[in-house]
Design an enzyme around this catalytic site. Structure first.
Site, PDB file in Angstrom:
ATOM      1  N   ALA A  48       0.811  -1.214   0.000  1.00  0.00           N
ATOM      2  CA  ALA A  48       0.000   0.000   0.000  1.00  0.00           C
ATOM      3  C   ALA A  48       0.848   1.269   0.000  1.00  0.00           C
ATOM      4  CB  ALA A  48      -0.944  -0.013   1.207  1.00  0.00           C
ATOM      5  N   TYR A 119      -0.796 -14.805   1.060  1.00  0.00           N
ATOM      6  CA  TYR A 119       0.338 -14.028   1.558  1.00  0.00           C
ATOM      7  C   TYR A 119       1.344 -14.935   2.269  1.00  0.00           C
ATOM      8  CZ  TYR A 119      -2.513  -9.820   0.893  1.00  0.00           C
ATOM      9  OH  TYR A 119      -3.264  -8.814   0.359  1.00  0.00           O
ATOM     10  N   LYS A 237     -13.998   7.371   0.945  1.00  0.00           N
ATOM     11  CA  LYS A 237     -14.040   6.809  -0.403  1.00  0.00           C
ATOM     12  C   LYS A 237     -15.299   5.966  -0.544  1.00  0.00           C
ATOM     13  CE  LYS A 237     -10.109   5.011   0.579  1.00  0.00           C
ATOM     14  NZ  LYS A 237      -8.885   4.167   0.527  1.00  0.00           N
ATOM     15  N   GLY A 239     -16.296   4.216  -3.446  1.00  0.00           N
ATOM     16  CA  GLY A 239     -16.237   3.348  -4.605  1.00  0.00           C
ATOM     17  C   GLY A 239     -16.645   4.055  -5.881  1.00  0.00           C
ATOM     18  N   ALA A 240     -17.457   3.395  -6.684  1.00  0.00           N
ATOM     19  CA  ALA A 240     -17.872   3.953  -7.969  1.00  0.00           C
ATOM     20  C   ALA A 240     -18.743   5.192  -7.813  1.00  0.00           C
ATOM     21  CB  ALA A 240     -18.621   2.891  -8.766  1.00  0.00           C
ATOM     22  N   GLY A 242     -18.027   7.770  -5.825  1.00  0.00           N
ATOM     23  CA  GLY A 242     -17.209   8.969  -5.678  1.00  0.00           C
ATOM     24  C   GLY A 242     -16.536   9.038  -4.331  1.00  0.00           C
ATOM     25  N   ASP A 289      -4.900   2.920  -3.021  1.00  0.00           N
ATOM     26  CA  ASP A 289      -3.579   3.537  -2.883  1.00  0.00           C
ATOM     27  C   ASP A 289      -3.395   4.632  -3.922  1.00  0.00           C
ATOM     28  OD1 ASP A 289      -3.158   1.500  -1.001  1.00  0.00           O
ATOM     29  OD2 ASP A 289      -2.260   0.185  -2.510  1.00  0.00           O
TER      30      ASP A 289
END
Length: 366
Positions: A48, A119, A237, A239-240, A242, A289
């Site tokens: 990140a 991971y 945030k 997502g799609a 805004g 990020d």
């Protein structure tokens, strides 16, 4: 850099942003399918904070990555690959007793939404970061220090370091914190509460609306801001849909470490909401990020709240339209022209693979 002492020889120079956190060698599959079925992988990088550093450096900012890697070939690869973006890697320590972290992930299967990530990072060199292993000189001279909640989950020593770096004290740079809640990394059942405490010590917080609901039970941007009154700015945030910024009046990145960072005073607050453009997604990895990098780039340039959010969306769109974690950002002039579009024109923006190099002033994919 010294593999004997495990610390780096740091050349303290003025830096726009220091990004502290683990980066790993990432293996991307050569074709779609389950990890059990994929015959070969391509090697790249992922992490990140280093993603943010690479994007900022590629956009022309002075960025430093602070971390620890093993003395193995994977550590060599990370330092070389991240440095190739123009990032200062002189503060990266080498640990002869611990390996560099790696991870594997599947290609996105858009028809079934199948996705696997595995991971191999427990006991990694980066998990040994602590106030004792990160020299103060490595964190000196920056306007912004960017952190994420992932680091806090890696080990008790890493959490101690994060608590120290998010403690308000005179002379610290503006502290930017991306919550990045990863439940699978936390062995502490109170990890979500720990992240909330760390966020309250930052000056700028990035958090996803969905992760705030999952981690803290907070529904909607207003509730998130109410739970985080201390930071000078909180960016939610969505997502799609805004993103929404809550920022105290006069919020900006200082030209040098600011002894008044985090002082709320009697400043008022402005709420700014900006929709995201429609993006043809190649892989949904690294967008958060990239958004942080685009926002920080605009903040460092003294741009308005609207443009900070729009540059965040544009950098996220660059990451979403490539298969890896890090994308080459659009040229500054190209991004500035798109960010300056009218509200109606911005609302019709459609971005697909190749848009960052298309040079189309209207921003449509070729």
């Amino acid at each position: 850099m010294s593999s004997l002492t495990g610390t780096a020889a740091v050349d303290v120079t003025d830096t726009d942003v220091i990004c502290l956190g683990e980066s790993m060698v990432t293996f991307l599959p050569s074709r779609p399918g389950r990890l059990a079925d994929v015959p070969s992988f391509d090697r790249t990088i992922g992490g990140a904070e280093s993603n943010v550093a690479c994007a900022l450096a590629a956009a022309g900012h002075r960025a430093r990555w602070v971390s620890r890697v093993g003395t193995d070939g994977f550590g060599d690869h990370l330092i070389r690959a991240i440095g190739a973006y123009g990032v200062d890697t002189g503060a990266v320590g080498r640990d002869p007793a611990r390996p560099t972290g790696v991870y594997f992930r599947t290609a996105t299967d858009r028809s079934t939404d199948a996705h696997e990530v595995v991971y191999y990072r427990r006991g990694s060199a980066a998990s040994a970061m602590s106030p004792a292993t990160v020299p103060p000189a490595a964190l000196a001279g920056a306007r912004v220090l960017h952190l994420s909640g992932i680091t806090a989950a890696l080990s008790g020593d890493c959490l101690d370091l994060m608590r120290e770096l998010t403690t308000r004290r005179p002379g610290r740079p503006l502290v930017s914190f991306d919550v990045n809640h990863r439940p699978g990394l936390w062995r502490d059942p109170d990890g979500a509460r720990v992240l909330l405490d760390l966020a309250r010590g930052a000056d700028l917080v990035f958090v996803g609306e969905d992760e705030a609901a999952d981690a803290w039970g907070l529904i909607g941007p207003d509730a998130i801001r109410a739970a985080l009154p201390e930071p000078a700015a909180v960016v939610v945030k969505q997502g799609a849909q805004g993103a929404t910024e809550y920022a105290r009046d006069g919020f900006t990145a200082p030209e040098a470490p600011d002894p008044t960072a985090g002082d709320a005073g009697d400043a008022g607050e402005t709420v700014t909401r900006e929709p995201a453009p429609v993006v043809e997604v190649a892989a949904p990895v690294g967008a958060g990020d990239a958004f942080a990098a685009g926002y920080l780039s605009a903040l460092l340039r003294g741009l308005t709240a609207r443009d900070r959010l729009r540059h965040g969306h544009l950098m996220a769109a660059a990451a979403l339209t490539v298969p890896g974690d890090v994308a080459v950002p659009p040229a500054t002039g190209h991004a500035d022209r798109l960010a300056a579009l009218s509200g109606d024109a911005w609302g019709t923006l459609r971005l697909g693979p190749g848009w960052t190099t298309a040079g189309d002033e209207e921003g449509h994919a070729p």
